[in-house]
Scaffold this motif. Sequence first.
Motif, mmCIF file in Angstrom:
data_model
loop_
_atom_site.group_PDB
_atom_site.id
_atom_site.type_symbol
_atom_site.label_atom_id
_atom_site.label_comp_id
_atom_site.label_asym_id
_atom_site.label_seq_id
_atom_site.Cartn_x
_atom_site.Cartn_y
_atom_site.Cartn_z
ATOM 1 N N ARG A 1 -3.240 7.791 2.651
ATOM 2 C CA ARG A 1 -2.995 9.079 1.991
ATOM 3 C C ARG A 1 -3.886 10.200 2.539
ATOM 4 O O ARG A 1 -3.827 11.328 2.068
ATOM 5 N N ILE B 1 0.838 -1.200 0.000
ATOM 6 C CA ILE B 1 0.000 0.000 0.000
ATOM 7 C C ILE B 1 0.871 1.247 0.000
ATOM 8 O O ILE B 1 0.595 2.211 -0.721
ATOM 9 N N TYR C 1 -5.297 2.419 0.935
ATOM 10 C CA TYR C 1 -4.592 3.509 0.258
ATOM 11 C C TYR C 1 -5.223 4.857 0.617
ATOM 12 O O TYR C 1 -4.533 5.813 0.929
ATOM 13 N N TYR D 1 -3.817 2.907 -7.962
ATOM 14 C CA TYR D 1 -5.022 3.078 -7.147
ATOM 15 C C TYR D 1 -6.243 3.337 -8.034
ATOM 16 O O TYR D 1 -7.274 2.687 -7.879
#
Length: 89
Positions: A53, A8, A49, A16
């Motif tokens: 993020r 990841i 993800y 993604y």
Amino acid sequence: MLSFNEMIESMTHDVYESMKTSIEIGKWPNGQPLTAAQKEYSLKAVIAYEHLRNLPEEKRVGFIDRTRPDGNQHGCDPLQPEVLKILNS
């Protein structure tokens, strides 16, 4: 071999987006259908993800925009308790 978390962390934004699209349409970019296990793991990877993020809520998988054109929200907040009124007839 990479662990799930390492995978990841090394995932690019393009990968993604490709995984999100594959989950949505049920097949990989080459046209091969995703298996049930591939869908499950891909969705877990996409969610991980987004969490890693710190994507804004409105950019995450499963977000439902409940905002009306006037800026108010449709319906009530599902996280707030509802008041029940009992009427005697």
